[in-house]
Scaffold this motif. Sequence first.
Motif, mmCIF file in Angstrom:
data_model
loop_
_atom_site.group_PDB
_atom_site.id
_atom_site.type_symbol
_atom_site.label_atom_id
_atom_site.label_comp_id
_atom_site.label_asym_id
_atom_site.label_seq_id
_atom_site.Cartn_x
_atom_site.Cartn_y
_atom_site.Cartn_z
ATOM 1 N N THR A 141 32.251 14.683 -23.170
ATOM 2 C CA THR A 141 31.730 13.762 -22.156
ATOM 3 C C THR A 141 32.018 14.273 -20.753
ATOM 4 O O THR A 141 32.102 13.511 -19.795
ATOM 5 C CB THR A 141 32.346 12.365 -22.332
ATOM 6 N N LEU A 142 32.185 15.579 -20.599
ATOM 7 C CA LEU A 142 32.537 16.181 -19.315
ATOM 8 C C LEU A 142 31.546 15.830 -18.222
ATOM 9 O O LEU A 142 31.919 15.593 -17.071
ATOM 10 C CB LEU A 142 32.635 17.708 -19.474
ATOM 11 N N ASN A 143 30.253 15.792 -18.559
ATOM 12 C CA ASN A 143 29.244 15.500 -17.543
ATOM 13 C C ASN A 143 29.298 14.047 -17.075
ATOM 14 O O ASN A 143 28.708 13.698 -16.060
ATOM 15 C CB ASN A 143 27.841 15.804 -18.095
ATOM 16 N N ASN A 144 29.963 13.197 -17.838
ATOM 17 C CA ASN A 144 30.129 11.781 -17.501
ATOM 18 C C ASN A 144 28.803 11.037 -17.419
ATOM 19 O O ASN A 144 28.684 10.060 -16.694
ATOM 20 C CB ASN A 144 30.922 11.608 -16.205
ATOM 21 N N PHE A 145 27.789 11.535 -18.104
ATOM 22 C CA PHE A 145 26.571 10.751 -18.267
ATOM 23 C C PHE A 145 25.990 11.026 -19.653
ATOM 24 O O PHE A 145 26.328 12.016 -20.309
ATOM 25 C CB PHE A 145 25.551 11.038 -17.156
#
Length: 295
Positions: A6-10
Amino acid sequence: METINTLNNFCFCTLALGEKYQHFASLLIKDLSKNAPQIPIVILTDNPKKFEAYRNVISYFHTQKSVGAYHDKRWAIAKSLEAFNSCIFLDSDVRILQPIPDRLEWIDTPGIQAKSCFTMPHHYSKVFSDKASQSLIKEFDVVVRASRKISLDFLNEDIYFVKEWLFSVTRDSGREQEFLMWWDKLEKYFELRGICGSEGAIIGLAAAKAGFEVNYCQMDGLSFFKHHVTQWRIQKGQVDLKDVANYFEQYKEIKYPKRSIFKRSVDKVFRISNHSYRRMSLQLSALSDIDFYYL
């Protein structure tokens, strides 16, 4: 699937209720697996096992809540925002045609970024010019009444009708939760008056009431197929039919499956009974706030 990065947080999100829309969602998931493997997709569905094999999927069991099912997309968005700062909602029959960049610059903008949206007066311009169908006139009447109910000026140019098949939602200091609350409230207000769709109007009114900004967005980095939008783009010479013909064929096969007369009859009876049950349940639950829903 908690191991998803979920690094991109989207994330992307969609709704897949029933066999037809599960089939559509499976094609969308495969597109995203190929073109955006680093970005998860949250799916609310009545059959999570259908999607267990896909590594990019976070699926949740969900049964229909709204009378017409159209507004259940709100639940998919709410669930996505529990874990991610932003989500991009797509109808399950949308297809992704090309690789998506790791970074989408527009996704961090708080509020709603809509691929297609219009001011309310523009969307209902046929009503003002006496060219509207009876169904649009009925919808317009409920929109006006709902606007007055929540103390909004319907003619305000800052209130938008948001096309619901592709838009993003990004947190904004809690305003996103107020937006979802008003969406829930207005959804019921509309459905009690026989308008089970019209998500675009409700999204716009709920956002305006919550102070949740709505913006048109070109959505650079997303190349997609949506049947009616792509048909329009073909007519305008923006897309070559031969490049998307297979997507139209797949859409047609899923959307209009061959069914026996008996199966069609059974499905119709189920739809009518399901609609009646949910409408009756809504009428009863709305008694908890008679002033808002009935007066």
